[in-house]
Motif scaffolding. Structure first.
Motif, PDB file in Angstrom:
ATOM      1  N   PRO A 243       0.802  -1.253   0.137  1.00  0.00           N
ATOM      2  CA  PRO A 243       0.118  -0.043   0.010  1.00  0.00           C
ATOM      3  C   PRO A 243       0.794   1.297  -0.011  1.00  0.00           C
ATOM      4  N   HIS A 244       2.203   1.444   0.015  1.00  0.00           N
ATOM      5  CA  HIS A 244       2.869   2.485   0.226  1.00  0.00           C
ATOM      6  C   HIS A 244       2.902   3.483  -0.765  1.00  0.00           C
ATOM      7  N   THR A 245       3.073   3.013  -2.220  1.00  0.00           N
ATOM      8  CA  THR A 245       2.770   4.158  -3.249  1.00  0.00           C
ATOM      9  C   THR A 245       1.640   4.678  -3.179  1.00  0.00           C
ATOM     10  N   LEU A 246       0.372   3.653  -2.951  1.00  0.00           N
ATOM     11  CA  LEU A 246      -0.763   4.297  -3.053  1.00  0.00           C
ATOM     12  C   LEU A 246      -1.011   5.408  -1.725  1.00  0.00           C
ATOM     13  N   ALA A 247      -0.466   5.050  -0.628  1.00  0.00           N
ATOM     14  CA  ALA A 247      -0.413   6.306   0.590  1.00  0.00           C
ATOM     15  C   ALA A 247       0.063   7.549   0.046  1.00  0.00           C
ATOM     16  N   VAL A 248       1.367   7.208  -0.751  1.00  0.00           N
ATOM     17  CA  VAL A 248       2.137   8.552  -1.214  1.00  0.00           C
ATOM     18  C   VAL A 248       1.279   9.462  -2.203  1.00  0.00           C
ATOM     19  N   ALA A 249       0.550   8.531  -3.050  1.00  0.00           N
ATOM     20  CA  ALA A 249      -0.128   9.065  -4.248  1.00  0.00           C
ATOM     21  C   ALA A 249      -1.544   9.973  -3.470  1.00  0.00           C
ATOM     22  N   ASP A 250      -1.945   9.265  -2.436  1.00  0.00           N
ATOM     23  CA  ASP A 250      -3.053  10.076  -1.851  1.00  0.00           C
ATOM     24  C   ASP A 250      -2.506  11.162  -0.799  1.00  0.00           C
ATOM     25  N   ALA A 251      -1.475  11.256  -0.029  1.00  0.00           N
ATOM     26  CA  ALA A 251      -0.846  12.090   0.508  1.00  0.00           C
ATOM     27  C   ALA A 251      -0.524  13.449  -0.420  1.00  0.00           C
TER      28      ALA A 251
ATOM     29  N   THR B 136       8.510  12.496  -5.778  1.00  0.00           N
ATOM     30  CA  THR B 136       8.149  11.291  -5.220  1.00  0.00           C
ATOM     31  C   THR B 136       8.890  10.192  -6.445  1.00  0.00           C
ATOM     32  N   ILE B 137       9.470   9.029  -5.713  1.00  0.00           N
ATOM     33  CA  ILE B 137       9.841   7.773  -6.265  1.00  0.00           C
ATOM     34  C   ILE B 137       9.134   6.762  -5.956  1.00  0.00           C
ATOM     35  N   ALA B 138       8.632   5.989  -6.645  1.00  0.00           N
ATOM     36  CA  ALA B 138       8.008   4.553  -6.384  1.00  0.00           C
ATOM     37  C   ALA B 138       8.841   3.506  -6.797  1.00  0.00           C
ATOM     38  N   GLU B 139       9.255   2.628  -5.947  1.00  0.00           N
ATOM     39  CA  GLU B 139      10.103   1.377  -6.571  1.00  0.00           C
ATOM     40  C   GLU B 139       9.052   0.231  -6.379  1.00  0.00           C
ATOM     41  N   ALA B 140       8.870  -0.367  -7.499  1.00  0.00           N
ATOM     42  CA  ALA B 140       8.129  -1.657  -7.505  1.00  0.00           C
ATOM     43  C   ALA B 140       9.125  -3.102  -7.140  1.00  0.00           C
ATOM     44  N   VAL B 141       8.789  -3.863  -6.228  1.00  0.00           N
ATOM     45  CA  VAL B 141       9.830  -4.925  -5.740  1.00  0.00           C
ATOM     46  C   VAL B 141       9.215  -6.221  -6.466  1.00  0.00           C
ATOM     47  N   GLY B 142       8.104  -6.207  -7.124  1.00  0.00           N
ATOM     48  CA  GLY B 142       7.766  -7.331  -7.896  1.00  0.00           C
ATOM     49  C   GLY B 142       6.626  -8.211  -7.055  1.00  0.00           C
ATOM     50  N   SER B 143       6.819  -8.490  -5.911  1.00  0.00           N
ATOM     51  CA  SER B 143       5.756  -9.085  -5.273  1.00  0.00           C
ATOM     52  C   SER B 143       4.518  -8.491  -5.103  1.00  0.00           C
ATOM     53  N   ASP B 144       4.792  -7.072  -5.016  1.00  0.00           N
ATOM     54  CA  ASP B 144       3.530  -6.448  -5.225  1.00  0.00           C
ATOM     55  C   ASP B 144       2.620  -6.362  -6.448  1.00  0.00           C
ATOM     56  N   VAL B 145       3.431  -6.569  -7.446  1.00  0.00           N
ATOM     57  CA  VAL B 145       2.663  -7.029  -8.882  1.00  0.00           C
ATOM     58  C   VAL B 145       2.140  -8.221  -8.844  1.00  0.00           C
ATOM     59  N   THR B 146       2.856  -9.508  -8.418  1.00  0.00           N
ATOM     60  CA  THR B 146       2.380 -10.696  -8.460  1.00  0.00           C
ATOM     61  C   THR B 146       1.317 -11.038  -7.691  1.00  0.00           C
ATOM     62  N   ASN B 147       1.288 -10.162  -6.488  1.00  0.00           N
ATOM     63  CA  ASN B 147       0.289 -10.511  -5.444  1.00  0.00           C
ATOM     64  C   ASN B 147      -0.904  -9.739  -5.482  1.00  0.00           C
ATOM     65  N   VAL B 148      -0.897  -8.537  -6.154  1.00  0.00           N
ATOM     66  CA  VAL B 148      -1.962  -7.416  -6.203  1.00  0.00           C
ATOM     67  C   VAL B 148      -2.317  -7.498  -7.709  1.00  0.00           C
ATOM     68  N   VAL B 149      -1.447  -7.017  -8.472  1.00  0.00           N
ATOM     69  CA  VAL B 149      -2.139  -6.662  -9.921  1.00  0.00           C
ATOM     70  C   VAL B 149      -2.308  -7.842 -10.677  1.00  0.00           C
TER      71      VAL B 149
ATOM     72  N   HIS C  68      -6.030   1.151  -9.841  1.00  0.00           N
ATOM     73  CA  HIS C  68      -5.703   2.005  -8.803  1.00  0.00           C
ATOM     74  C   HIS C  68      -3.986   1.932  -8.573  1.00  0.00           C
ATOM     75  N   ILE C  69      -3.734   0.742  -8.709  1.00  0.00           N
ATOM     76  CA  ILE C  69      -2.279   0.545  -8.345  1.00  0.00           C
ATOM     77  C   ILE C  69      -1.365   1.019  -9.556  1.00  0.00           C
ATOM     78  N   LEU C  70      -1.690   0.549 -10.648  1.00  0.00           N
ATOM     79  CA  LEU C  70      -0.806   1.154 -11.907  1.00  0.00           C
ATOM     80  C   LEU C  70      -1.074   2.840 -12.066  1.00  0.00           C
ATOM     81  N   SER C  71      -2.340   3.394 -11.963  1.00  0.00           N
ATOM     82  CA  SER C  71      -2.367   4.657 -11.963  1.00  0.00           C
ATOM     83  C   SER C  71      -1.694   5.430 -10.959  1.00  0.00           C
ATOM     84  N   SER C  72      -1.612   4.907  -9.695  1.00  0.00           N
ATOM     85  CA  SER C  72      -0.800   5.505  -8.524  1.00  0.00           C
ATOM     86  C   SER C  72       0.606   5.543  -9.090  1.00  0.00           C
ATOM     87  N   TYR C  73       1.234   4.290  -9.091  1.00  0.00           N
ATOM     88  CA  TYR C  73       2.574   4.226  -9.623  1.00  0.00           C
ATOM     89  C   TYR C  73       2.732   5.227 -10.702  1.00  0.00           C
ATOM     90  N   LEU C  74       2.077   5.269 -11.848  1.00  0.00           N
ATOM     91  CA  LEU C  74       2.501   6.288 -12.857  1.00  0.00           C
ATOM     92  C   LEU C  74       2.384   7.541 -12.407  1.00  0.00           C
TER      93      LEU C  74
END
Length: 430
Positions: A115-123, A138-151, A165-171
């Protein structure tokens, strides 16, 4: 008027979680102190929430202290409604809004999109809505498991909203990075699946914007280890240098510990020597793996360690005859880099044995003995090769070449490459 000129805020799962990317946050924070940031904060979760989530936590007394100047914040939940995660995310997001609106030029680095990039985007949106001055990069780092587990799950279930929600917040972040080429390709692949299903345009944006930032490792912790201290720490465990096989990572299905145990049983090392197999780590499969080991004909030579601290880990790695991590892909987790492997290569010692699962190839280069996934016989042959079929000179040369390769992941080098793209007021030393 504040005297703080430049601040770094890192949002992730902080120590004492046994997780490479939590330690990466620590390493980037430590580096920021010597790269001109005069305040560094890690905003993370209260310990009781990490414990309740079942994450494998390090023993508290084994965690090295942060350097002076690093402030770890664990915001309290907001409100008294009965949605625990929402309350804690609200606490983190609210604290970020406060940090983004106090006039200090700030870099916000989030590790894990959900949820961390989502929190930053909302903040950021909330901070801008206050009408107060906002100076945040802002810098968002995708570690991979956040993609396999959620996206990926959202895509497979046809849930556009969750994936979007995740992809748009990341971008929406100023800089988008991934911890490996494998992770970048994974994100683009999943974004393309969303596009194909719903007519969106996420994949094109991901191809254009995502750059690679390998995990940051404190190389100094693994280099120039004192021989006398190595001998002392090994002796305290009843071990000798080059006298044991080592696995050190989380105890989960994806790490392949079952294949290691079976491979150890089938190896000549297992049958013809007295070398023990040391399995160090914690995780959800600990009990099942201990039961598997207890049923092994070599049960008396398989030992589990669940109390290895930050300070001891490099010495255990440096002293082993071989380091084995036969990782394999699982629906819930794929090794998107392999931080433990790079750490081992920095420490020296015996050869690394692993697979080419996920992003492991980027972590090891050509400096490991590679086996197929789910292949205990290949693990057995690799153990025999590493220990019985190499000379001391070969092992020393391999160790030196592996260390030279792994130095690219030193936290100072990674930090500098990551921050060279940022505006001068937040990137250059003061």
């Amino acid at each position: 008027m504040t005297s703080i000129r430049k601040r770094l805020v890192i949002i992730n799962r902080a120590d004492p979680v046994i997780c490479g990317h939590s330690v990466e946050g620590r390493n980037l924070a430590e580096t920021a102190l010597v790269r001109g940031f005069d305040e560094v904060r890690i905003v993370t979760w209260p310990l009781e929430r990490l414990e309740a989530a079942g994450l494998p936590l390090k023993p508290a007394d084994s965690v090295l202290p942060y350097s002076p100047g690093i402030i770890v914040e664990r915001p309290a939940p907001v409100g008294d409604y009965k949605v625990p995660d929402g309350r804690y995310v609200a606490g983190i997001t609210g604290r970020l809004v406060e940090l983004f609106t106090d006039g200090v030029p700030t870099v916000a680095l989030s590790l894990y999109l959900s949820p961390h990039t989502l929190a930053v985007a909302d903040a950021v949106r909330a901070a801008q809505g206050t009408g107060l001055p906002v100076n945040v990069t802002t810098i968002a780092e995708a570690v991979g498991s956040d993609v396999t587990n959620v996206v990926r799950t959202a895509v497979e279930e046809g849930r556009l909203g969750a994936a979007a929600h995740i992809l748009s917040s990341y971008l929406s972040q100023d800089h988008c990075v991934a911890v490996s080429e494998y992770t970048r390709d994974l994100i683009i692949e999943e974004a393309q699946r969303v596009d194909d299903q719903h007519g969106t345009r996420f994949a094109e944006q991901c191809r254009e914007r995502i750059r690679i930032s390998y995990p940051a490792i404190d190389a100094a912790q693994y280099l120039g280890l004192d021989d006398a201290e190595t001998e002392r720490l090994l002796a305290a465990r009843g071990l000798e240098r080059d006298g044991y096989l080592l696995f050190l990572s989380r105890l989960t299905d994806a790490k392949g510990v079952d294949d290691l145990i079976h491979g150890f049983e089938r190896s000549r090392v297992g049958r013809e020597t007295e070398l023990p197999l040391m399995i160090a780590g914690r995780g959800p499969q600990a009990a099942a793996l201990q039961e598997l080991a207890a049923a092994s004909p070599l049960a008396h030579r398989i030992r589990f360690l669940d109390d290895v601290g930050d300070a001891e880990k490099p010495f255990l790695m440096a002293g082993c005859a071989a380091f084995v991590l036969p990782s394999k892909p699982r629906p819930e987790f794929v090794e998107t880099f392999g931080i433990a492997l790079a750490e081992k290569m920095l420490a020296g010692g015996g050869p690394v044995i692993t697979t080419l699962t996920g992003g492991i190839g980027e972590a090891i280069g050509d400096h490991a003995i590679v086996v197929p996934v789910n292949d205990p016989d290949a693990v057995a042959a690799a153990i025999d090769r590493a220990i019985l079929e190499t000379t001391a000179e070969q092992r020393a040369r391999w160790a030196e070449e592996a260390r030279e390769y792994a130095l690219q992941f030193d936290r100072h080098a990674v930090f500098d490459r990551l921050f060279e793209r940022l505006p001068r007021e937040v990137a250059a030393p003061a």
